[in-house]
Design a protein around this motif. Structure first.
Motif, PDB file in Angstrom:
ATOM      1  N   ASP A  34       0.792  -1.229   0.000  1.00 51.69           N
ATOM      2  CA  ASP A  34       0.000   0.000   0.000  1.00 51.69           C
ATOM      3  C   ASP A  34       0.825   1.280   0.000  1.00 51.69           C
ATOM      4  N   HIS A  35       2.154   1.151  -0.028  1.00 48.85           N
ATOM      5  CA  HIS A  35       2.989   2.359  -0.034  1.00 48.85           C
ATOM      6  C   HIS A  35       4.337   2.088  -0.691  1.00 48.85           C
ATOM      7  N   ILE A  36       5.041   3.171  -0.951  1.00 49.23           N
ATOM      8  CA  ILE A  36       6.368   3.110  -1.549  1.00 49.23           C
ATOM      9  C   ILE A  36       7.294   4.003  -0.724  1.00 49.23           C
ATOM     10  N   VAL A  37       8.485   3.507  -0.449  1.00 52.11           N
ATOM     11  CA  VAL A  37       9.463   4.240   0.350  1.00 52.11           C
ATOM     12  C   VAL A  37      10.586   4.691  -0.581  1.00 52.11           C
ATOM     13  N   PHE A  38      10.716   5.999  -0.771  1.00 48.01           N
ATOM     14  CA  PHE A  38      11.817   6.529  -1.578  1.00 48.01           C
ATOM     15  C   PHE A  38      13.031   6.694  -0.675  1.00 48.01           C
ATOM     16  N   GLY A  72      -2.354   4.405  -6.679  1.00 50.17           N
ATOM     17  CA  GLY A  72      -3.098   4.437  -5.423  1.00 50.17           C
ATOM     18  C   GLY A  72      -2.245   4.158  -4.197  1.00 50.17           C
ATOM     19  N   LEU A  73      -0.947   4.420  -4.300  1.00 52.38           N
ATOM     20  CA  LEU A  73      -0.035   4.173  -3.183  1.00 52.38           C
ATOM     21  C   LEU A  73       0.200   5.444  -2.375  1.00 52.38           C
ATOM     22  N   ARG A  74       0.657   5.262  -1.157  1.00 52.58           N
ATOM     23  CA  ARG A  74       1.110   6.379  -0.317  1.00 52.58           C
ATOM     24  C   ARG A  74       2.629   6.411  -0.361  1.00 52.58           C
ATOM     25  N   VAL A  75       3.214   7.514   0.092  1.00 55.19           N
ATOM     26  CA  VAL A  75       4.657   7.726  -0.002  1.00 55.19           C
ATOM     27  C   VAL A  75       5.273   7.920   1.375  1.00 55.19           C
ATOM     28  N   VAL A  76       6.400   7.261   1.582  1.00 60.64           N
ATOM     29  CA  VAL A  76       7.262   7.526   2.722  1.00 60.64           C
ATOM     30  C   VAL A  76       8.561   8.056   2.121  1.00 60.64           C
ATOM     31  N   PRO A 101      16.107  12.660   1.415  1.00 58.87           N
ATOM     32  CA  PRO A 101      15.986  14.089   1.724  1.00 58.87           C
ATOM     33  C   PRO A 101      15.483  14.923   0.542  1.00 58.87           C
ATOM     34  N   TYR A 102      15.885  14.557  -0.674  1.00 53.05           N
ATOM     35  CA  TYR A 102      15.419  15.338  -1.825  1.00 53.05           C
ATOM     36  C   TYR A 102      13.919  15.167  -2.031  1.00 53.05           C
ATOM     37  N   VAL A 103      13.432  13.943  -1.973  1.00 57.20           N
ATOM     38  CA  VAL A 103      11.986  13.707  -2.143  1.00 57.20           C
ATOM     39  C   VAL A 103      11.215  14.396  -1.024  1.00 57.20           C
ATOM     40  N   ARG A 104      11.726  14.315   0.200  1.00 55.69           N
ATOM     41  CA  ARG A 104      11.064  14.969   1.336  1.00 55.69           C
ATOM     42  C   ARG A 104      10.965  16.476   1.121  1.00 55.69           C
ATOM     43  N   SER A 105      12.062  17.113   0.691  1.00 53.62           N
ATOM     44  CA  SER A 105      12.024  18.569   0.474  1.00 53.62           C
ATOM     45  C   SER A 105      11.163  18.921  -0.736  1.00 53.62           C
ATOM     46  N   TRP A 106      11.154  18.067  -1.766  1.00 56.38           N
ATOM     47  CA  TRP A 106      10.314  18.315  -2.941  1.00 56.38           C
ATOM     48  C   TRP A 106       8.850  18.311  -2.518  1.00 56.38           C
ATOM     49  N   LEU A 107       8.471  17.337  -1.713  1.00 54.25           N
ATOM     50  CA  LEU A 107       7.087  17.271  -1.236  1.00 54.25           C
ATOM     51  C   LEU A 107       6.719  18.508  -0.416  1.00 54.25           C
ATOM     52  N   GLN A 108       7.633  19.004   0.392  1.00 52.73           N
ATOM     53  CA  GLN A 108       7.357  20.199   1.196  1.00 52.73           C
ATOM     54  C   GLN A 108       7.132  21.421   0.311  1.00 52.73           C
ATOM     55  N   ARG A 109       7.786  21.484  -0.836  1.00 50.74           N
ATOM     56  CA  ARG A 109       7.653  22.617  -1.751  1.00 50.74           C
ATOM     57  C   ARG A 109       6.446  22.510  -2.679  1.00 50.74           C
ATOM     58  N   HIS A 110       5.783  21.365  -2.691  1.00 49.49           N
ATOM     59  CA  HIS A 110       4.659  21.131  -3.607  1.00 49.49           C
ATOM     60  C   HIS A 110       3.445  20.641  -2.819  1.00 49.49           C
ATOM     61  N   PRO A 111       2.676  21.570  -2.268  1.00 51.69           N
ATOM     62  CA  PRO A 111       1.544  21.196  -1.412  1.00 51.69           C
ATOM     63  C   PRO A 111       0.493  20.332  -2.120  1.00 51.69           C
ATOM     64  N   LEU A 128      -0.124  12.527  -0.673  1.00 51.14           N
ATOM     65  CA  LEU A 128       0.489  11.230  -0.921  1.00 51.14           C
ATOM     66  C   LEU A 128       1.287  10.711   0.278  1.00 51.14           C
ATOM     67  N   GLN A 129       1.645  11.606   1.189  1.00 53.43           N
ATOM     68  CA  GLN A 129       2.498  11.204   2.303  1.00 53.43           C
ATOM     69  C   GLN A 129       1.757  10.313   3.274  1.00 53.43           C
ATOM     70  N   ARG A 130       2.461   9.311   3.702  1.00 58.88           N
ATOM     71  CA  ARG A 130       1.892   8.360   4.664  1.00 58.88           C
ATOM     72  C   ARG A 130       2.231   8.797   6.069  1.00 58.88           C
TER      73      ARG A 130
END
Length: 92
Positions: A33-37, A67-71, A75-85, A90-92
């Motif tokens: 049910d999720h994907i970990v980058f 239909g997956l959630r993201v973990v 650090p790059y994916v985490r900061s990208w998500l913070q910049r793109h509300p 998608l965050q789990r």
């Protein structure tokens, strides 16, 4: 310059290709049910071209379609998500 992002499930990564050559990757571990980058990288000669952002956005679009959630351990994916509300859901 022709750029394409595709999933490479055998290598557990999304890759970005420029003119047919792989120039970057976003590595992951996929679960039911999720994907970990875990790590994202772009070849040194292509840094600063916006390829990492294009890679992550395309990967996350694919994750959303599946239909997956993201973990985001990467650090790059985490900061990208913070910049793109618009991707926060998608965050789990």
């Amino acid at each position: 310059m022709s750029t394409q992002v595709r999933d490479d499930p055998d290598a557990t990564r999304y890759v970005i290709e420029t003119d047919g050559a792989i120039v970057g990757a976003a590595y992951y571990n996929r679960f039911e049910d999720h994907i970990v980058f875990t790590h994202t990288e772009v070849d040194e000669g292509h840094q600063g071209e916006g390829l990492a952002s294009q890679l992550v956005q395309s990967a996350l679009d694919d994750v959303r379609t599946a239909g997956l959630r993201v973990v985001a351990l990467c650090p790059y994916v985490r900061s990208w998500l913070q910049r793109h509300p618009d991707y926060q859901d998608l965050q789990r």
